[in-house]
Design an enzyme around this catalytic site. Structure first.
Site, PDB file in Angstrom:
ATOM      1  N   TYR A  23     -60.627 -43.768 -22.059  1.00 58.76           N
ATOM      2  CA  TYR A  23     -61.575 -42.903 -21.537  1.00 58.76           C
ATOM      3  C   TYR A  23     -62.520 -43.832 -22.548  1.00 58.76           C
ATOM      4  O   TYR A  23     -62.792 -44.061 -23.617  1.00 58.76           O
ATOM      5  CB  TYR A  23     -61.243 -41.717 -22.611  1.00 58.76           C
ATOM      6  CG  TYR A  23     -60.413 -40.920 -21.699  1.00 58.76           C
ATOM      7  CD1 TYR A  23     -60.940 -39.938 -21.078  1.00 58.76           C
ATOM      8  CD2 TYR A  23     -59.110 -40.830 -21.685  1.00 58.76           C
ATOM      9  CE1 TYR A  23     -59.372 -38.787 -19.705  1.00 58.76           C
ATOM     10  CE2 TYR A  23     -57.653 -39.945 -21.561  1.00 58.76           C
ATOM     11  CZ  TYR A  23     -58.657 -38.907 -20.075  1.00 58.76           C
ATOM     12  OH  TYR A  23     -57.424 -38.116 -19.418  1.00 58.76           O
ATOM     13  N   TYR A  43     -51.867 -43.521 -18.967  1.00 59.66           N
ATOM     14  CA  TYR A  43     -51.695 -44.254 -20.506  1.00 59.66           C
ATOM     15  C   TYR A  43     -51.324 -43.379 -21.637  1.00 59.66           C
ATOM     16  O   TYR A  43     -50.309 -42.645 -20.877  1.00 59.66           O
ATOM     17  CB  TYR A  43     -53.490 -43.981 -20.851  1.00 59.66           C
ATOM     18  CG  TYR A  43     -53.646 -42.722 -20.842  1.00 59.66           C
ATOM     19  CD1 TYR A  43     -53.518 -41.554 -22.251  1.00 59.66           C
ATOM     20  CD2 TYR A  43     -54.573 -42.281 -19.561  1.00 59.66           C
ATOM     21  CE1 TYR A  43     -54.175 -40.354 -21.578  1.00 59.66           C
ATOM     22  CE2 TYR A  43     -54.874 -40.501 -19.852  1.00 59.66           C
ATOM     23  CZ  TYR A  43     -54.703 -40.005 -20.914  1.00 59.66           C
ATOM     24  OH  TYR A  43     -55.051 -38.822 -20.575  1.00 59.66           O
ATOM     25  N   ARG A  97     -49.351 -40.253 -19.672  1.00 62.76           N
ATOM     26  CA  ARG A  97     -49.511 -39.422 -18.931  1.00 62.76           C
ATOM     27  C   ARG A  97     -50.161 -40.325 -17.275  1.00 62.76           C
ATOM     28  O   ARG A  97     -50.003 -40.864 -17.459  1.00 62.76           O
ATOM     29  CB  ARG A  97     -51.312 -39.258 -19.294  1.00 62.76           C
ATOM     30  CG  ARG A  97     -50.913 -38.647 -20.417  1.00 62.76           C
ATOM     31  CD  ARG A  97     -50.479 -37.169 -20.814  1.00 62.76           C
ATOM     32  NE  ARG A  97     -50.582 -35.612 -19.268  1.00 62.76           N
ATOM     33  CZ  ARG A  97     -51.608 -35.155 -18.537  1.00 62.76           C
ATOM     34  NH1 ARG A  97     -52.710 -36.025 -19.189  1.00 62.76           N
ATOM     35  NH2 ARG A  97     -51.493 -34.545 -17.746  1.00 62.76           N
ATOM     36  N   HIS A 156     -59.064 -34.810 -14.527  1.00 61.69           N
ATOM     37  CA  HIS A 156     -59.568 -33.126 -15.531  1.00 61.69           C
ATOM     38  C   HIS A 156     -60.602 -32.719 -14.302  1.00 61.69           C
ATOM     39  O   HIS A 156     -61.258 -33.348 -13.521  1.00 61.69           O
ATOM     40  CB  HIS A 156     -60.348 -33.140 -16.606  1.00 61.69           C
ATOM     41  CG  HIS A 156     -59.126 -34.065 -17.242  1.00 61.69           C
ATOM     42  ND1 HIS A 156     -57.909 -32.908 -18.268  1.00 61.69           N
ATOM     43  CD2 HIS A 156     -58.787 -35.409 -17.709  1.00 61.69           C
ATOM     44  CE1 HIS A 156     -57.546 -33.986 -18.580  1.00 61.69           C
ATOM     45  NE2 HIS A 156     -57.552 -35.357 -18.822  1.00 61.69           N
ATOM     46  N   HIS A 167     -54.699 -38.864 -13.683  1.00 61.71           N
ATOM     47  CA  HIS A 167     -54.851 -38.007 -13.143  1.00 61.71           C
ATOM     48  C   HIS A 167     -56.741 -37.308 -13.856  1.00 61.71           C
ATOM     49  O   HIS A 167     -56.820 -39.000 -14.221  1.00 61.71           O
ATOM     50  CB  HIS A 167     -54.230 -36.598 -14.114  1.00 61.71           C
ATOM     51  CG  HIS A 167     -54.273 -36.878 -15.521  1.00 61.71           C
ATOM     52  ND1 HIS A 167     -54.183 -38.200 -16.111  1.00 61.71           N
ATOM     53  CD2 HIS A 167     -55.253 -36.694 -16.947  1.00 61.71           C
ATOM     54  CE1 HIS A 167     -54.250 -37.844 -17.805  1.00 61.71           C
ATOM     55  NE2 HIS A 167     -54.954 -37.023 -17.473  1.00 61.71           N
TER      56      HIS A 167
END
Lengths: 249, 235
Positions: A111, A150, A160, A165, A163
């Protein structure tokens, strides 16, 4: 005069079985961040049936183009995809002019956030956020790079699934929703402690976007379809109206 | 037991379905289920407050300053922290507020209260990320006027809060009321729904004069769990 379903009408009571409980110990962070006492149930007033109204001119032309909106000296790395779908309410009505905000990691699972320490590389050409308004039919579309999986600190080897958000703002404050979209076929889906805070298999399936070959862009991008359902809004029936009959107009 | 009473023609005109209307078939389909909520996660700032995440991507950012120079009403600053079950500040929380203007009217077409004007310079919505070190959040806004509640019962001035963060599986809703509105608060139909009088105080922000930009600060801490747990609403 019939009242508009987009006006001051009440929302259907939220079905709590559609959602994860606040306290879900397999997702460890929820343990100290979950209210222990019962929520106080409110009948809707104007405070709950109204919400901010957004205008198209508040958003920039690249706000729904995550491939280009942070491109500095080239294109971001990773699989190019289009994500699209419809936002409806529970009664099947399109939710028009809803604000859809999305954010995600890059193809490496990293991120662009000062608190993310993952070893996966930052991509100098990828920001990872976008936003758009739904049209008259509740339709939204954006393009992006498919996010990577990740690892995260829950148990020592939790990962995870890929995905994106989502945050949605519809016609009323009571319709506000935050969720996550997953990708069909991701082998991490069965093991995700966050996805499985949702106690209902059907509701979990509702978060998994399907590959949509009909929307592929030839020689350019694959596509995923993700539809969203917000709280249903009905017409006001008898007395107990949200606001009394003091309407001058 | 109450006997059923035939609805008036006016009431029927407001129904989403009507007897004999062919659209009835559609209404008989089962309700769709609301999409499941998921946590906003630790990196919610990327999407909703990218400057807090450390980068500047949008020309127009949605922020925590709701007022413009021409906005009507008393300037106030709201400041507080969100605390977890052992009293630790939640430093990655994101809050949004939604409120009426100084006249007590929401900037939304569904609000048709008579005799209250719209303030074109006030949307009544803002969002704030807490400080990553201290956990403190702030909003710069105005004090709202009272809004008519259900059945003609006036609601005391209040601001609606929505709270999301890592570890919060479904957004939390609460309301902030004002410590200098004790009489209005005592009559407020929502505060009075809270059976435990001691819990009502969790919704009341404390006014501190002589602080904040406009000279007035309201301190509003939110306790997710434990002693003095804030009242949260299922709206």
């Amino acid at each position: 005069m019939a009242r508009s379903p987009q006006g001051d009408a009440e929302f259907l009571m939220r079905d709590t079985t559609s959602h994860p409980p606040a306290y879900a110990p397999a997702y460890k962070t929820s343990v100290l961040r979950s209210p222990k006492l019962s929520l106080i149930s409110l009948q809707n007033s104007l405070s709950e049936v109204t919400a901010p109204v957004f205008r198209a001119d508040e958003l920039g032309p690249l706000d729904n183009d995550l491939i280009m909106n942070w491109a500095k000296d080239g294109l971001p790395i990773g699989e190019r995809i289009v994500v699209h779908g419809y936002v409806h309410d529970q009664l099947g009505r399109p939710v028009k002019n809803a604000l859809v905000e999305v954010w995600q990691c890059n193809a490496s699972g990293r991120y662009r956030h000062k608190k993310d320490q993952y070893i996966g590389a930052l991509d100098p050409n990828f920001g990872g956020c976008g936003r758009m308004l739904t049209d008259e039919n509740g339709y939204y579309v954006y393009r992006t790079i498919k996010p990577g999986p990740y690892p995260w600190r829950n148990r020592v080897n939790d990962w995870r699934p890929a995905h994106i958000h989502y945050a949605l703002s519809g016609n009323g404050w009571a319709q506000r929703l935050v969720t996550q979209m997953y990708f069909e076929g991701d082998p991490l889906i069965p093991y995700c402690p966050i996805l499985h805070t949702i106690p209902d298999e059907e509701q979990i399936r509702g978060l998994i976007a399907l590959q949509d070959r009909s929307a592929f862009v030839q020689l350019d991008s694959r596509a995923y379809r993700f539809d969203i359902v917000l709280r249903g809004q009905r017409a006001t029936l008898f007395e107990n109206a949200v606001q009394p009959e003091d309407i001058a107009a | 037991m109450n006997r059923p009473v035939a609805p008036t023609p006016e009431a029927i005109a407001g129904w989403s379905f009507r007897p004999g209307d062919s659209t009835n078939q559609q209404q008989l389909r089962p309700l769709m289920r609301e999409t499941a909520s998921q946590t906003a996660g630790p990196y919610v700032h990327i999407g909703l407050a990218p400057k807090a995440a450390g980068f500047d991507i949008f020309e127009n950012n949605f922020g925590n300053v709701l007022v413009k120079p021409e906005t009507k009403g008393e300037r106030i600053r709201i400041e507080g922290r969100v605390l977890d079950g052992i009293g630790t500040p939640v430093r990655d929380v994101l809050l949004e507020i939604w409120q009426a203007n100084a006249a007590g009217r929401y900037a939304h077409p569904g609000d048709r209260q008579a005799g209250k004007s719209i303030d074109e310079s006030f949307r009544g919505w803002g969002r704030a990320a807490s400080d990553f070190e201290t956990g403190v959040y702030t909003f710069e806004t105005i004090k709202p006027g009272p809004v008519m509640g259900r059945n003609g019962r006036l609601m005391a001035p209040h601001i609606n809060f929505w709270i999301v963060a890592r570890g919060i599986n479904i957004g939390l809703n609460t309301r902030m009321y004002f410590s200098d509105e004790a009489d209005a608060n005592a009559k407020d139909p929502v505060i009075n729904l809270i059976e435990w009088e001691s819990r009502r105080q969790t919704l009341v922000a404390q006014r501190e004069d002589g602080k904040g930009k406009g000279g007035v600060l309201y301190r509003f801490d939110i306790r997710l769990q434990g002693e003095n747990e804030t009242v949260f609403f299922d709206i």
